[in-house]
Enzyme design. Sequence first.
Site, PDB file in Angstrom:
ATOM      1  N   HIS A   2      14.401  30.181  36.266  1.00  0.00           N
ATOM      2  CA  HIS A   2      13.222  31.668  34.403  1.00  0.00           C
ATOM      3  C   HIS A   2      13.670  32.714  34.943  1.00  0.00           C
ATOM      4  O   HIS A   2      14.398  33.081  35.854  1.00  0.00           O
ATOM      5  CB  HIS A   2      11.762  31.374  34.822  1.00  0.00           C
ATOM      6  CG  HIS A   2      11.264  30.220  34.960  1.00  0.00           C
ATOM      7  ND1 HIS A   2      10.926  29.457  35.997  1.00  0.00           N
ATOM      8  CD2 HIS A   2      10.377  29.456  34.241  1.00  0.00           C
ATOM      9  CE1 HIS A   2      10.274  27.886  34.939  1.00  0.00           C
ATOM     10  NE2 HIS A   2      10.371  28.279  34.136  1.00  0.00           N
ATOM     11  N   LYS A  40       8.775  36.274  35.935  1.00  0.00           N
ATOM     12  CA  LYS A  40       7.514  35.730  36.253  1.00  0.00           C
ATOM     13  C   LYS A  40       7.531  35.700  37.286  1.00  0.00           C
ATOM     14  O   LYS A  40       8.517  35.796  38.985  1.00  0.00           O
ATOM     15  CB  LYS A  40       8.512  33.859  36.524  1.00  0.00           C
ATOM     16  CG  LYS A  40       7.508  32.970  36.494  1.00  0.00           C
ATOM     17  CD  LYS A  40       8.495  31.679  35.942  1.00  0.00           C
ATOM     18  CE  LYS A  40       7.633  30.722  36.539  1.00  0.00           C
ATOM     19  NZ  LYS A  40       6.051  30.129  35.526  1.00  0.00           N
TER      20      LYS A  40
END
EC number: 1.17.1.8
Length: 263
Positions: free
Chosen positions: A153, A157
């Site tokens: 990600h 995040k």
Amino acid sequence: MKIAIAGASGRMGQMLIDTVLRTPGVTLAAALDRAGSDAVGQDAGARLGKATGVIVTDDLRTGLSQADVLIDFTRPEATLAHLEIARELGVGVVIGTTGFTAEQKASFKDYGATIGVVWAPNMSVGVNATFKLIEVAAKILAQGYDVEIVEAHHKHKIDAPSGTALKMGEIVAEAQGTTLAERAVYAREGETGPRMNGTIGFATVRGGDIVGDHTVLFVGEGERIEITHRSNSRQSYAEGAVRAACFLAGKKGLFDMNDVLGL
């Protein structure tokens, strides 16, 4: 269907607003953001170059009172606070937030006794189809195959492994008659020794603007099967969340995307 969006100034919030504006049969009833946000007082579509007539507010109670359903992709503590007020007002909630503790997730059932709640670690239709493929593979490959889950990600995040990766691990474990708590290995470093049979390993990548990549590897002697889903934008998450909001019309209870999609 009148929809309120929490975290209206964030990347996901903006995608949700845009999706609501483009979806027939739904209207943007409220756009909510934290106190002190630069977006408060602005038109909800200002950053999209679209005039919506809906002004971003930090008054959660007033905003929710105008909606049928709240879509919330924020943070666990904020989502839980939003759930309390939504329950008081009889407003359904679609939860796309991840990073909850097991105890926090267990509380969703209590809210479902009064209002409709959809919680899923990933709202994408494609991801939920991938979950089904993983379940089938896990049953067939229960013996003689090591399971590893790799997720990637963007650098912003804040939780790891991702909620989607954890869900994939749960699916594998349950399909094989066990629990993830029994089998998960979340980090390897130094002299770890040989891989323990039956474990489910997790590896996490964070960098740049990766929206979300997930791969489950079933690794046997002489072969491996990889089931991968890659998200190129947040659009699929937003479309799934709006679909979930429409599903909640007139419903009470705790649901997931299997219910929404009829899987």
